[in-house]
Design a protein around this motif. Structure first.
Motif, PDB file in Angstrom:
ATOM      1  N   PRO A  42       1.700 -13.637  13.459  1.00 21.01           N
ATOM      2  CA  PRO A  42       0.464 -13.439  12.701  1.00 21.01           C
ATOM      3  C   PRO A  42       0.390 -14.379  11.497  1.00 21.01           C
ATOM      4  O   PRO A  42       1.412 -14.959  11.084  1.00 21.01           O
ATOM      5  CB  PRO A  42       0.554 -11.979  12.253  1.00 21.01           C
ATOM      6  CG  PRO A  42       2.023 -11.731  12.130  1.00 21.01           C
ATOM      7  CD  PRO A  42       2.686 -12.582  13.189  1.00 21.01           C
ATOM      8  N   ALA A  43      -0.793 -14.524  10.946  1.00 19.88           N
ATOM      9  CA  ALA A  43      -0.998 -15.275   9.709  1.00 19.88           C
ATOM     10  C   ALA A  43      -2.098 -14.588   8.920  1.00 19.88           C
ATOM     11  O   ALA A  43      -2.980 -13.931   9.493  1.00 19.88           O
ATOM     12  CB  ALA A  43      -1.378 -16.729   9.991  1.00 19.88           C
ATOM     13  N   LEU A  44      -2.050 -14.741   7.604  1.00 15.55           N
ATOM     14  CA  LEU A  44      -3.060 -14.159   6.724  1.00 15.55           C
ATOM     15  C   LEU A  44      -3.961 -15.271   6.229  1.00 15.55           C
ATOM     16  O   LEU A  44      -3.509 -16.213   5.576  1.00 15.55           O
ATOM     17  CB  LEU A  44      -2.384 -13.452   5.545  1.00 15.55           C
ATOM     18  CG  LEU A  44      -3.215 -12.514   4.674  1.00 15.55           C
ATOM     19  CD1 LEU A  44      -2.296 -11.606   3.850  1.00 15.55           C
ATOM     20  CD2 LEU A  44      -4.146 -13.259   3.718  1.00 15.55           C
ATOM     21  N   LEU A  45      -5.253 -15.185   6.554  1.00 18.55           N
ATOM     22  CA  LEU A  45      -6.208 -16.190   6.094  1.00 18.55           C
ATOM     23  C   LEU A  45      -6.444 -15.995   4.597  1.00 18.55           C
ATOM     24  O   LEU A  45      -6.859 -14.923   4.159  1.00 18.55           O
ATOM     25  CB  LEU A  45      -7.520 -16.067   6.867  1.00 18.55           C
ATOM     26  CG  LEU A  45      -7.448 -16.559   8.309  1.00 18.55           C
ATOM     27  CD1 LEU A  45      -8.664 -16.102   9.101  1.00 18.55           C
ATOM     28  CD2 LEU A  45      -7.333 -18.080   8.355  1.00 18.55           C
ATOM     29  N   PHE A  46      -6.173 -17.043   3.819  1.00 16.73           N
ATOM     30  CA  PHE A  46      -6.195 -16.921   2.365  1.00 16.73           C
ATOM     31  C   PHE A  46      -6.935 -18.100   1.762  1.00 16.73           C
ATOM     32  O   PHE A  46      -6.483 -19.244   1.855  1.00 16.73           O
ATOM     33  CB  PHE A  46      -4.767 -16.867   1.814  1.00 16.73           C
ATOM     34  CG  PHE A  46      -4.712 -16.626   0.324  1.00 16.73           C
ATOM     35  CD1 PHE A  46      -5.000 -15.387  -0.189  1.00 16.73           C
ATOM     36  CD2 PHE A  46      -4.385 -17.657  -0.537  1.00 16.73           C
ATOM     37  CE1 PHE A  46      -4.957 -15.160  -1.563  1.00 16.73           C
ATOM     38  CE2 PHE A  46      -4.338 -17.449  -1.903  1.00 16.73           C
ATOM     39  CZ  PHE A  46      -4.622 -16.194  -2.423  1.00 16.73           C
ATOM     40  N   PHE A  63       4.908  -4.523   2.215  1.00 16.55           N
ATOM     41  CA  PHE A  63       6.213  -4.983   2.702  1.00 16.55           C
ATOM     42  C   PHE A  63       7.272  -5.121   1.618  1.00 16.55           C
ATOM     43  O   PHE A  63       8.409  -5.489   1.920  1.00 16.55           O
ATOM     44  CB  PHE A  63       6.049  -6.314   3.435  1.00 16.55           C
ATOM     45  CG  PHE A  63       5.108  -6.223   4.605  1.00 16.55           C
ATOM     46  CD1 PHE A  63       5.479  -5.536   5.751  1.00 16.55           C
ATOM     47  CD2 PHE A  63       3.849  -6.786   4.546  1.00 16.55           C
ATOM     48  CE1 PHE A  63       4.610  -5.431   6.831  1.00 16.55           C
ATOM     49  CE2 PHE A  63       2.973  -6.683   5.620  1.00 16.55           C
ATOM     50  CZ  PHE A  63       3.352  -5.998   6.760  1.00 16.55           C
ATOM     51  N   ARG A  64       6.925  -4.869   0.364  1.00 16.32           N
ATOM     52  CA  ARG A  64       7.942  -4.994  -0.678  1.00 16.32           C
ATOM     53  C   ARG A  64       9.060  -3.987  -0.464  1.00 16.32           C
ATOM     54  O   ARG A  64       8.808  -2.897   0.074  1.00 16.32           O
ATOM     55  CB  ARG A  64       7.313  -4.826  -2.068  1.00 16.32           C
ATOM     56  CG  ARG A  64       6.783  -3.436  -2.360  1.00 16.32           C
ATOM     57  CD  ARG A  64       6.146  -3.393  -3.740  1.00 16.32           C
ATOM     58  NE  ARG A  64       5.719  -2.030  -4.051  1.00 16.32           N
ATOM     59  CZ  ARG A  64       5.007  -1.706  -5.132  1.00 16.32           C
ATOM     60  NH1 ARG A  64       4.648  -2.648  -5.990  1.00 16.32           N
ATOM     61  NH2 ARG A  64       4.659  -0.453  -5.357  1.00 16.32           N
ATOM     62  N   PRO A  65      10.288  -4.295  -0.813  1.00 16.39           N
ATOM     63  CA  PRO A  65      10.724  -5.513  -1.521  1.00 16.39           C
ATOM     64  C   PRO A  65      11.009  -6.691  -0.591  1.00 16.39           C
ATOM     65  O   PRO A  65      11.492  -7.726  -1.035  1.00 16.39           O
ATOM     66  CB  PRO A  65      12.001  -5.053  -2.213  1.00 16.39           C
ATOM     67  CG  PRO A  65      12.579  -4.060  -1.256  1.00 16.39           C
ATOM     68  CD  PRO A  65      11.388  -3.328  -0.678  1.00 16.39           C
ATOM     69  N   ALA A  66      10.713  -6.552   0.700  1.00 20.08           N
ATOM     70  CA  ALA A  66      10.935  -7.660   1.637  1.00 20.08           C
ATOM     71  C   ALA A  66       9.868  -8.733   1.409  1.00 20.08           C
ATOM     72  O   ALA A  66       8.778  -8.457   0.897  1.00 20.08           O
ATOM     73  CB  ALA A  66      10.859  -7.155   3.076  1.00 20.08           C
ATOM     74  N   PRO A  67      10.139  -9.971   1.799  1.00 15.62           N
ATOM     75  CA  PRO A  67       9.125 -11.020   1.705  1.00 15.62           C
ATOM     76  C   PRO A  67       8.027 -10.794   2.733  1.00 15.62           C
ATOM     77  O   PRO A  67       8.190 -10.037   3.698  1.00 15.62           O
ATOM     78  CB  PRO A  67       9.915 -12.300   1.992  1.00 15.62           C
ATOM     79  CG  PRO A  67      11.084 -11.844   2.805  1.00 15.62           C
ATOM     80  CD  PRO A  67      11.434 -10.475   2.298  1.00 15.62           C
ATOM     81  N   LEU A  68       6.899 -11.463   2.545  1.00 14.85           N
ATOM     82  CA  LEU A  68       5.809 -11.361   3.516  1.00 14.85           C
ATOM     83  C   LEU A  68       6.293 -11.815   4.891  1.00 14.85           C
ATOM     84  O   LEU A  68       6.951 -12.861   4.996  1.00 14.85           O
ATOM     85  CB  LEU A  68       4.629 -12.244   3.093  1.00 14.85           C
ATOM     86  CG  LEU A  68       3.721 -11.735   1.979  1.00 14.85           C
ATOM     87  CD1 LEU A  68       2.614 -12.750   1.723  1.00 14.85           C
ATOM     88  CD2 LEU A  68       3.132 -10.382   2.303  1.00 14.85           C
ATOM     89  N   PRO A  69       5.972 -11.073   5.948  1.00 13.00           N
ATOM     90  CA  PRO A  69       6.439 -11.453   7.281  1.00 13.00           C
ATOM     91  C   PRO A  69       5.521 -12.435   7.998  1.00 13.00           C
ATOM     92  O   PRO A  69       5.643 -12.620   9.199  1.00 13.00           O
ATOM     93  CB  PRO A  69       6.464 -10.099   8.010  1.00 13.00           C
ATOM     94  CG  PRO A  69       5.368  -9.323   7.372  1.00 13.00           C
ATOM     95  CD  PRO A  69       5.331  -9.742   5.936  1.00 13.00           C
TER      96      PRO A  69
END
Length: 312
Positions: A42-46, A63-69
């Motif tokens: 997946p990707a987040l359109l930003f 998703f914290r404290p993990a990085p964005l997946p």
């Protein structure tokens, strides 16, 4: 007599109950976690606009404290506001996210699309977006579209299936009972995911205000050199050449939405902080796209036609 130095008094908009905003937040976080769980790439359109900023904010909560997946993806027309591009880069860096930029100019140089006579590049984004999907093999694109923005977007599911050509067919969309989302798709197909589907523009502003989320300064009233065209105040820009009879004026304006400078209009406003913006939006009787986006005025079904071609 009211002057710009003495803005008119407004009756403050009543605050939204925290429970309502919390329910919307929790629903969006659920959608984001479902997306991360069901898709491989997946990707987040930003873009740096308010809705994509809100989705990124919610993704960091999800998703914290993990990085964005997933990475961030921006389709850059080449005619964006410099202030928004600078904000985009800074926001991605603060989030520790990987930012991918797909440029319409590269599609033009490669002969994939041709410049339009009217100079608008927003309608050219479709090819660039679909090329980015193919290049990075994305199987889901997360975006900030909301159902209240446009009649075409009101038809969308939260998980919106696109065929191997990136096209949207309303007859192939799945039911979404009890917040159960079906991400299954054939090779070559992908889905668009809309965590803010059930939010309104006022919900967005109330939540951003409550959490004091940073936004580009264009959303706040500021003095800017603008030109009146087709009932909108377009920014002075090399990409907006003056037509016969037009003149540049300095006005106190703000933007309800930000995109390509050639088609994004400003509204006259004295709202310089979140409380004033929330009140202004609460009193408005037009959507931000209907009031300030020239590309949505190309025809009665402009948005739906572009969705069928593969536009976001």
């Amino acid at each position: 007599m009211t002057t710009l130095a003495e803005p008119p008094r407004r009756t403050p908009a009543p605050p939204a109950p925290d429970g309502h905003l919390n329910d919307l937040r929790d629903e969006a976080i659920h959608v984001l976690r479902e997306t991360a769980g069901q898709f491989d790439r997946p990707a987040l359109l930003f873009s740096g606009g308010k809705d994509s900023v809100l989705v990124l904010h919610l993704a960091l909560l999800a998703f914290r404290p993990a990085p964005l997946p997933f990475p961030l993806l921006h389709v850059d027309t080449g005619h964006n506001f410099p202030e928004v591009l600078a904000f985009r880069d800074a926001a991605a860096a603060r989030a520790g996210a990987r930012l991918l930029v797909a440029r319409v100019q590269d599609s033009i140089d490669a002969g994939r699309v041709r410049e339009r006579p009217d100079g608008l590049r927003n309608p050219l984004q479709t090819v660039t977006l679909l090329d980015a999907v193919a290049e990075h093999r994305f199987d889901a694109l997360i975006g900030g579209a909301r159902r209240d923005e446009d009649r075409a977007r009101a038809k969308e599911r939260v998980f919106s299936l696109r065929d191997e050509f990136g096209q949207w067919d309303p007859r192939r969309q799945r039911p979404e009972l009890w917040q159960l989302y079906n991400g299954r798709h054939l090779p070559g197909e992908h889905l668009r995911v809309f965590p803010l589907s059930n939010w309104t523009e006022l919900d967005v502003w109330r939540y951003l205000a409550r959490e004091d989320v940073a936004l580009p300064e264009l959303y706040r009233a500021h003095r800017r050199r603008v030109v009146r065209r087709d009932g909108m105040w377009l920014p002075e820009s090399p990409h907006v050449p003056l037509r016969a009879g037009e003149r540049v004026e300095e006005r106190l304006v703000r933007y309800r939405t930000v995109g390509d400078v050639t088609c994004t209009g400003a509204v006259e406003s004295t709202a310089v902080d979140y409380p004033d913006i929330v009140t202004e939006v609460a009193l408005s009787r037009t959507t931000e796209r209907g009031a300030t986006r020239a590309d949505d005025r190309l025809g009665q079904a402009a948005m739906e036609d572009r969705k069928r071609e593969g536009y976001f």
